[in-house]
Design a protein around this motif. Structure first.
Motif, mmCIF file in Angstrom:
data_model
loop_
_atom_site.group_PDB
_atom_site.id
_atom_site.type_symbol
_atom_site.label_atom_id
_atom_site.label_comp_id
_atom_site.label_asym_id
_atom_site.label_seq_id
_atom_site.Cartn_x
_atom_site.Cartn_y
_atom_site.Cartn_z
ATOM 1 N N ALA A 1 0.971 -1.220 -0.043
ATOM 2 C CA ALA A 1 -0.154 0.047 -0.020
ATOM 3 C C ALA A 1 0.916 1.314 -0.167
ATOM 4 C CB ALA A 1 -0.851 -0.110 1.220
ATOM 5 N N PRO A 2 0.305 2.414 -0.469
ATOM 6 C CA PRO A 2 1.174 3.554 -0.461
ATOM 7 C C PRO A 2 1.689 4.135 1.042
ATOM 8 C CG PRO A 2 -0.952 3.944 -1.562
ATOM 9 C CD PRO A 2 -0.937 2.711 -0.877
ATOM 10 N N TYR A 3 3.043 4.223 1.029
ATOM 11 C CA TYR A 3 3.805 4.861 2.149
ATOM 12 C C TYR A 3 3.973 3.463 3.000
ATOM 13 C CZ TYR A 3 2.957 9.377 0.681
ATOM 14 O OH TYR A 3 2.924 10.589 -0.094
ATOM 15 N N ALA A 4 3.785 2.141 2.666
ATOM 16 C CA ALA A 4 4.115 1.091 3.569
ATOM 17 C C ALA A 4 5.777 0.989 3.505
ATOM 18 C CB ALA A 4 3.307 -0.223 3.037
ATOM 19 N N ARG A 5 6.221 0.851 2.477
ATOM 20 C CA ARG A 5 7.751 0.756 2.473
ATOM 21 C C ARG A 5 8.465 1.803 3.228
ATOM 22 N NH1 ARG A 5 9.604 -2.885 -1.332
ATOM 23 N NH2 ARG A 5 8.219 -3.596 -3.050
ATOM 24 N N GLU A 6 7.931 3.103 3.119
ATOM 25 C CA GLU A 6 8.623 4.319 3.651
ATOM 26 C C GLU A 6 8.458 4.017 5.109
ATOM 27 O OE1 GLU A 6 7.792 5.372 -0.507
ATOM 28 O OE2 GLU A 6 6.376 4.374 0.929
ATOM 29 N N ALA A 7 7.186 3.521 5.543
ATOM 30 C CA ALA A 7 7.249 3.438 6.915
ATOM 31 C C ALA A 7 8.174 2.528 7.470
ATOM 32 C CB ALA A 7 5.704 2.926 7.340
ATOM 33 N N ARG A 8 8.257 1.165 6.874
ATOM 34 C CA ARG A 8 9.326 0.270 7.353
ATOM 35 C C ARG A 8 10.521 0.653 7.336
ATOM 36 N NH1 ARG A 8 9.564 -5.584 4.560
ATOM 37 N NH2 ARG A 8 10.322 -4.211 2.751
ATOM 38 N N GLU A 9 10.876 1.357 6.149
ATOM 39 C CA GLU A 9 12.347 1.940 6.082
ATOM 40 C C GLU A 9 12.685 3.082 7.101
ATOM 41 O OE1 GLU A 9 15.989 2.099 4.010
ATOM 42 O OE2 GLU A 9 14.402 0.604 4.064
ATOM 43 N N LEU A 10 11.603 3.850 7.612
ATOM 44 C CA LEU A 10 12.143 4.765 8.436
ATOM 45 C C LEU A 10 12.421 3.940 9.819
ATOM 46 C CD1 LEU A 10 12.077 7.498 9.911
ATOM 47 C CD2 LEU A 10 9.516 7.216 10.081
ATOM 48 N N LEU A 11 11.717 3.117 10.253
ATOM 49 C CA LEU A 11 11.934 2.166 11.331
ATOM 50 C C LEU A 11 13.079 1.472 11.080
ATOM 51 C CD1 LEU A 11 8.716 0.883 12.735
ATOM 52 C CD2 LEU A 11 9.774 3.063 13.278
#
Length: 977
Positions: free
Chosen positions: A425-435
């Protein structure tokens, strides 16, 4: 005619309201929730009358009322009834505030006239007359005769908006004053959350509903039949009249004017809520902040009243004391912070079961509060709202130390599943990458707060019933660091709240919990962070298109596609990658950002113990701690037949192979070609060091002997299961059903119980490629689950339109007509297909298009399908290069040895013996168990070659390459049910 009071005793009370310049509403001083109250008129006095609706004030009426209001409102008084008037409910009293005579003060200031004495003149009356004369001479109050003073003392009242909203431009008023503090005086309290006020200084008389709440109704009176009003109803503030009597109605007037009413009683705590509001705001100066206007042009606002040096929020006071409920429709007009506070206050009132909530029963919840604090190191970020932490209190490297923590009260976009063709989903990768960049390998403090039972979503759970569930633990995670994060709030927390960090970047949302549902201890901070992200239009709150990235997952594609990527991965020598998953001690899933692909990667020349072998889990644990989700560097050398890339991997400039070898968790396979492996000499030294120290797999090592811990000497225990062959499709491939699989009988039972209707109407049912349907098998007319492989272009035109279908429970594939298809009930479609595609291990069997292909298929059919029999299938290898199942002959393949237990012979050997198959070429560096199997099968192939059987009819066959192609045969062989 005035009559003396029956009792001359003094009473105590508190002034609740001041309707006019000579009238007070006094309530008793008792412990009752609604104390008794009495409306009294100051004895011997008459003040100017305030305007009725649409009328005009008497001169100085407002100033007179204001003087008495400011003097008396909310004050403790003592009073005594001096006289009464027949047929008039109010009493005429002397009122004192402390030692101050209120009547004398009013007359002294000139705000009321003294009535003429009717009968005996008392000393009190005489004193009032004296004070009136004094005020007249001084020209104060009513006696001011300066030019223009009388005109100036009459308010210029705009038309009242109460009862006629058209007299007020509500939207214009809101637009001009949104968020501003407006001065007002409350003239009437309709119920606990509805006020009628004068907005100052224009004296607009409007009704205001308190934002965010609703108090119980005060009931109403509904007229049953039209009546003729003979008397103008009172328009005095708060429904009161002044002190003068109008005289009683005659009997005829009562008959003609009394309407017939239906009484609707007040709701529970309606009177109490109204009284609560009255004693705080009635006839008092308040501040109103307009929040919105409803569709009926009613004003919605927050009301603040003075309480000593501070101001109190009326809505909050009513909610906290259980006199009102939170309502979303008007709360949505308020600021987020104010809404959260009201909602939290209501929740507390419910917990305390205050008043309105006396009989409140909390809704059932599947969450349970827990308290478990620990510290540890983050070893994996599963998603933006889930991480895995290794508990410091358990031994380092132990798999039991790893604890899954779901972040409390937040939800992030889902990552999807590439094996099911589910995209992130949109921003799912970005959320995981931030963590990942913030947390991996870092020390955190975890505060577990609640657990929740979550039903399993896969097909097996759907078959097993709704009772199947797993318990998930939720907690707050704090990153222990000295640095101060700019994008989180400065609250008293052990460190940076990871959930707050995610929400503040716009990579997730805060869960709106139901009442009494467990939640994060830092819930208010999360809501505040979400509010900031929404205002800043960050992440998922942005109107911009989300960032898109197409990632090629080479683990789910064919081996050929992986080989096509080899030149791109070789050209740069060392490349940056991220370890997505540790598949085994020496095999990993990597993401290569430069090529935007995910690959299976194995260390060249370094091999760890296989699964279920001693120290296998130790190797996996070590790699999870060392490289899981870390940025690494790789050099790709080649790719093997299964699509796994081989090469070297460095983390923080350390060769990971050296780490494994030094720990005694791997052995070096120098036959690979040591000259091609970077750091080969260092790898060799690392293995030698582990041997000398007899670490792990070298615990029984004796120099000069290959004596290990015994695991490699014993034949590895292979997975095996009982099967029935259901379809042969050539090329040594066939489909089986597991005998012990309980789903087989369950699916058959469900299909048998289906009540099949007539053929569907054309247009109502349009199966497409990949859809699961019910199809009628031509051999026995039975109905079975099938996947549509191909169909007609566009919509179905006739009942004879052709569809090619693949029976997912048996492996057959055939063409049927539209009237042989039916929609499939979801209860039956949820379970995966029961047919498992297999291939004879170690053999190269010609496909149906090749020489001896048909002979091979017939030979295999004769020995597997000729009569119902069970076989033992021993899994030698798994080929996952086929990807998602899309039809016959595709998908994951089990390479098996198929054993007929009655004759104790393998079908693999029978195929070799009949000359319809041959052995695969031996690989370099064969595992010992594979070598033994090939040696055993070699004698059967030698027998067929000697006897010139089958493909050996004309002598030896020309050798081919090492590849073992797995062509998808389109023609089906014999099938059975």
């Amino acid at each position: 005619m005035a009559q003396p009071a029956v009792s001359s005793g003094w009473l105590r009370g508190k002034v609740k309201a001041v309707p006019s310049g000579d009238t007070l509403v006094i309530m008793g001083v008792t412990k009752a929730e609604i104390p008794p109250e009495k409306t009294v008129v100051l004895a011997h006095l008459s003040a100017p009358r305030l305007a009725r609706r649409g009328g005009q004030d008497d001169p100085f009426a407002w100033d007179s009322r204001e003087y008495l209001r400011k003097l008396c409102i909310g004050k403790d008084v003592v009073f005594r009834t001096e006289y009464t008037i027949p047929n008039f409910s109010r009493e005429f009293c002397s009122v004192f505030i402390g030692s101050t005579n209120v009547g004398n003060e009013v007359v002294t200031r000139g705000w009321a006239k003294v009535k003429e004495a009717k009968g005996e003149v008392t000393p009190e009356h005489t004193e009032l007359l004296r004070l009136e004369e004094q005020a007249r001479q001084q020209g104060v109050g009513l006696w001011d005769r300066s030019p223009g003073s009388v005109d100036a003392a009459i308010r210029n009242l705009p038309p009242s908006a109460v009862g006629d909203p058209s007299n007020l431009d509500a939207m214009g008023l809101l637009a001009a004053n949104k968020g501003k503090s407006m001065e007002a005086i409350v003239e009437q309290v309709r119920d606990g959350s509805s006020l009628r006020v004068y907005l100052l200084p224009e004296f607009q008389f409007v009704q205001v509903f308190v934002a965010g709440i609703q108090a119980p109704s005060m009931g109403r009176r509904t007229t049953q039949e039209p009546t003729i009003a003979t008397e103008i109803p009172s328009d005095e503030p708060n429904g009161e009249t002044n002190g003068e009597s109008r005289g009683p109605l005659t009997s005829a007037q009562r008959v003609t004017s009394s309407p017939a009413f239906n009484e609707v009683s007040p709701d529970a705590f309606g009177r109490e809520a109204k009284h609560f509001t009255e004693i705080r705001v009635l006839n008092r100066d308040v501040r109103i902040v307009l929040e919105g206007v409803d569709k009926f042009s009613n004003l919605i606002g927050s009301v603040y009243y003075p309480d000593g040096e501070s101001a109190k929020d009326l809505a909050m006071e009513l909610i906290e004391n259980g006199y009102a409920k939170y309502v979303e429709w008007s709360a949505s007009m308020m600021e987020d912070e104010a809404r959260r506070k009201l909602k939290a206050a209501e929740l507390q009132a419910k917990k305390s079961k205050l008043r309105l909530w006396t009989n409140y029963v909390p809704p059932a919840t599947n969450s349970k509060a827990i308290s478990d604090n620990f510290t540890g190191k983050v070893v994996e970020v599963v998603s933006g709202d889930c991480i895995i932490v290794a508990d410091d209190s358990l031994p380092f490297g132990s798999p039991a130390a790893e604890r899954r923590v779901n972040l409390s009260s937040i939800r992030c976009p889902k990552l999807g599943n590439p094996r099911r063709d589910e995209k992130p989903a949109p921003y799912a990768r970005e959320a995981r990458e931030l963590l990942r960049t913030r947390l991996i390998g870092r020390q955190v403090q975890v505060s577990m707060e609640y657990s929740r039972k979550v039903p399993l979503a896969d097909g097996s759970a759907a078959l097993a019933g709704p009772a199947d569930s797993r318990v998930m633990g939720f907690g707050s995670v704090f990153l222990l660091s000295q640095g101060k994060e700019s994008d989180t709030s400065a609250t008293q927390q052990p460190g940076v709240n990871v959930a707050e960090l995610i929400i503040s970047r716009g990579f997730g949302t805060v869960i709106r919990h139901r009442d009494f549902e467990e939640r994060s201890n830092y819930y208010e901070n999360l809501l505040a962070a979400e509010s900031r992200a929404t205002t800043g239009k960050k992440g998922i709150h942005s109107a911009k298109d989300p960032p898109s990235m197409h990632v090629t997952d080479l683990l789910t594609t064919s081996a050929k596609k992986a080989k096509d990527f080899l030149p791109f991965l070789q050209r740069n020598r060392r490349m940056t990658a991220v370890v997505e998953y540790v598949l085994s001690g020496h095999r990993f899933k990597l993401f290569v950002p430069k090529e935007t692909c995910s690959i299976a990667f194995s260390l060249s020349g370094v091999r760890c113990p296989g699964r279920d072998e001693p120290y296998s889990n130790d190797a996996i644990s070590l790699m999870r701690r060392k490289i899981m989700q870390r940025d690494v560097e790789i050099e790709v050398e080649t790719v093997d037949r299964t699509g796994t890339f081989l090469g070297s991997l460095w983390e923080s400039k350390t060769n990971v192979g050296i780490t494994l070898l030094e720990a005694g968790l791997a052995r070096l396979q120098t036959g690979f070609g040591a000259d091609r492996i970077p750091d080969a000499h260092l790898l060799s030294q690392a293995e030698l060091s582990a041997k000398k120290q007899k670490l792990k797999i070298w615990e029984n090592y004796v120099e000069g002997e290959e004596v290990t811990n015994g695991a490699t000497n014993d034949k590895k225990q292979k997975e095996e299961f009982k099967v029935v062959v259901t379809e042969v499709i050539g090329g040594g491939k066939f489909y089986v059903q597991a005998v012990a699989d309980q789903k087989v009988a369950l699916i058959q039972q469900q299909l048998a119980s289906l009540n099949l209707k007539e053929a569907p109407v054309i247009g109502a049912f349009n199966p497409k490629k990949g859809d699961l349907v019910l199809a009628q098998f031509s051999a026995d007319n039975s109905w079975n689950r099938a996947m549509v492989v191909t169909g007609p272009r566009g919509a179905v035109q006739t009942a004879k339109d052709k569809f090619e279908v693949f029976y997912i429970d048996y492996g057959n594939q055939e063409t049927v007509t539209y009237n042989q298809l039916r929609p499939l009930d979801p209860s039956v479609s949820s379970a995966p297909g029961l047919a498992q595609l297999c291939q004879l291990a170690y053999l190269k069997v010609p496909s149906l298009e090749e020489d001896y292909g048909h002979e091979a298929a017939m030979h295999l059919s004769e020995h597997t399908l000729s009569e119902p029999k069970e076989f033992k299938a021993v899994i030698e290898e798994r080929d996952t290069s086929g990807g998602k199942v899309k039809g016959q002959g595709t998908g994951n393949i089990l390479l098996v040895t198929l054993v007929n237990e009655e004759s104790d012979t393998s079908v693999n050997a029978i195929m070799l013996k009949g000359g319809v198959a041959r052995l695969e070429k031996r690989r370099r560096w064969e595992p010992k168990d594979r070598q033994q199997m090939l040696d055993e099968l070699e004698k059967y192939q030698a027998e067929a070659r000697t006897k010139r059987l089958g493909m050996w009819e004309y002598g030896d066959i020309e050798s081919d390459d090492e590849e073992n192609p797995l062509p998808g045969a389109k023609k089906a062989g014999a099938g059975k049910r």
